[in-house]
Scaffold this active site. Structure first.
Site, PDB file in Angstrom:
ATOM      1  N   HIS A 102       0.831  -1.203   0.000  1.00 34.04           N
ATOM      2  CA  HIS A 102       0.000   0.000   0.000  1.00 34.04           C
ATOM      3  C   HIS A 102       0.864   1.251   0.000  1.00 34.04           C
ATOM      4  O   HIS A 102       1.994   1.238   0.482  1.00 34.04           O
ATOM      5  CB  HIS A 102      -0.885   0.036   1.250  1.00 34.04           C
ATOM      6  CG  HIS A 102      -2.194  -0.654   1.098  1.00 34.04           C
ATOM      7  ND1 HIS A 102      -3.399  -0.016   1.297  1.00 34.04           N
ATOM      8  CD2 HIS A 102      -2.493  -1.926   0.751  1.00 34.04           C
ATOM      9  CE1 HIS A 102      -4.385  -0.868   1.089  1.00 34.04           C
ATOM     10  NE2 HIS A 102      -3.861  -2.035   0.766  1.00 34.04           N
ATOM     11  N   GLU A 148      -6.455  -0.244  -6.022  1.00 38.50           N
ATOM     12  CA  GLU A 148      -7.495   0.575  -5.416  1.00 38.50           C
ATOM     13  C   GLU A 148      -7.133   2.039  -5.621  1.00 38.50           C
ATOM     14  O   GLU A 148      -5.959   2.412  -5.548  1.00 38.50           O
ATOM     15  CB  GLU A 148      -7.624   0.303  -3.912  1.00 38.50           C
ATOM     16  CG  GLU A 148      -7.919  -1.129  -3.544  1.00 38.50           C
ATOM     17  CD  GLU A 148      -6.673  -1.897  -3.125  1.00 38.50           C
ATOM     18  OE1 GLU A 148      -5.595  -1.275  -2.980  1.00 38.50           O
ATOM     19  OE2 GLU A 148      -6.778  -3.115  -2.952  1.00 38.50           O
TER      20      GLU A 148
END
Length: 323
Positions: free
Chosen positions: A42, A110
């Site tokens: 991430h 995402e």
């Protein structure tokens, strides 16, 4: 369908823990009998309460020095934030440092992590098309020698990766919806997901996955008290319970926090193994066993890491493996 009990691995959460904590958890996982590692990739955590997000490739380098377990990224998006040529170099180095024990898990990403450079966030079919081309680029570079590639989304010119492993890292493709699962079957060396979904495994195998490996990840929260565990999950990981595509399209941790206000403690209690009851944890793991996964990765939410590893070593892993 897996013909034997799956390997049970540990899921390292870069969104919640510092690099030093992740390294310590990896060592504890191996000592407790876990057989492999997942690690998230991430730029942002899901919410500010989680509070971390180290650069995964630096952490993987450190892992190679402290554990003998295989490592899979769950998952890397090689399409927006980092060009696939750079991911190809990073993954090749990881495979060298881990002496062949690295698997590159990839997905379409995402918005939370991938919008940061100002790129538009296209619909899922376009993101999957970009992912397929990115995999082409990476595999081309892993062949060695000077390579050029002129595709619809990516260009590579006179690029050569000099530090190459004897065997390129396998590419496992993440899938949830029909398109992504079929892409995984068609182009992946394996399949990843986070649900105990036997139908997804079937679609993967029918789309070309055959007998390639399947992996799944799940989160739990061991604590001496169930209510305490539920509150810990509600504080740190309510995003796990957001429906549909919200996790893919919300652009910032603040937006995820706003949506997560809809998540209740009752929702968490019903769907997540929380607290000290080994039967609950064993039942949750057995859902993935019954679905037919080859490998299942368990992540402990919250600070009770030592208690979790002792609990799983003594009361959960032996029962799952004996089933």
């Amino acid at each position: 369908m897996a013909s034997k009990p799956p390997k049970i691995g540990y899921f390292l959460a870069c969104e919640e823990f510092t690099p030093a904590q992740l390294i310590e958890q990896a060592k504890m996982a191996e000592a407790a009998g876990f057989e492999a590692l997942w690690i998230s990739d991430h730029f942002h955590p899901w919410n500010d309460e989680q509070g971390q997000s180290p650069f995964v490739w630096a952490v993987i380098g450190a892992l190679s020095q402290v554990t003998s377990l295989p490592v899979t990224t769950a998952v890397t998006c090689p399409t927006f934030r980092i060009h696939p040529a750079i991911i190809a170099q990073a993954a090749a180095t990881a495979q060298v440092m881990l002496e062949g024990r690295f698997r590159l898990g990839v997905g379409s990403g995402e918005a939370l992590n991938e919008h940061i450079l100002g790129d538009p966030w296209p619909p899922a079919p376009v993101r999957l098309e970009m992912l397929e081309e990115a995999i082409q680029v990476m595999r081309l570079l892993w062949e060695g020698g000077s390579k050029s590639f002129y595709g619809k989304y990516y260009q590579v010119e006179n690029a050569r990766i000099y530090t190459l492993p004897d065997t390129p890292p396998p590419v496992y493709v993440s899938g949830f919806g029909r398109r992504s699962v079929e892409l995984a079957g068609r182009v992946g060396d394996g399949f990843l997901t986070t649900m105990p979904d036997a139908d997804a495994i079937r679609r993967f195998r029918d789309a070309g996955g055959g007998d390639k490996p399947t992996q799944a990840g799940m989160k739990v929260c061991w604590a001496p008290d169930e209510d305490q565990a539920v509150k810990t999950v509600r504080r740190l990981w309510p995003n796990e319970y957001l429906p549909g595509e919200l996790g893919q399209i919300l652009p910032t941790p603040r937006h995820v926090e706003q949506a997560s206000q809809l998540v209740t403690e009752d929702m968490i209690r019903e769907s997540t193994a929380c607290g000290p009851d080994p039967d609950r944890h064993v039942r949750t793991l057995k859902q993935y066993v019954a679905a037919g996964f080859d490998e299942v990765y368990v992540g402990q939410i919250g600070p009770e890491q030592e208690g979790f590893f002792e609990f799983y070593r003594d009361q959960v892993l032996p029962r799952v493996r004996a089933a």
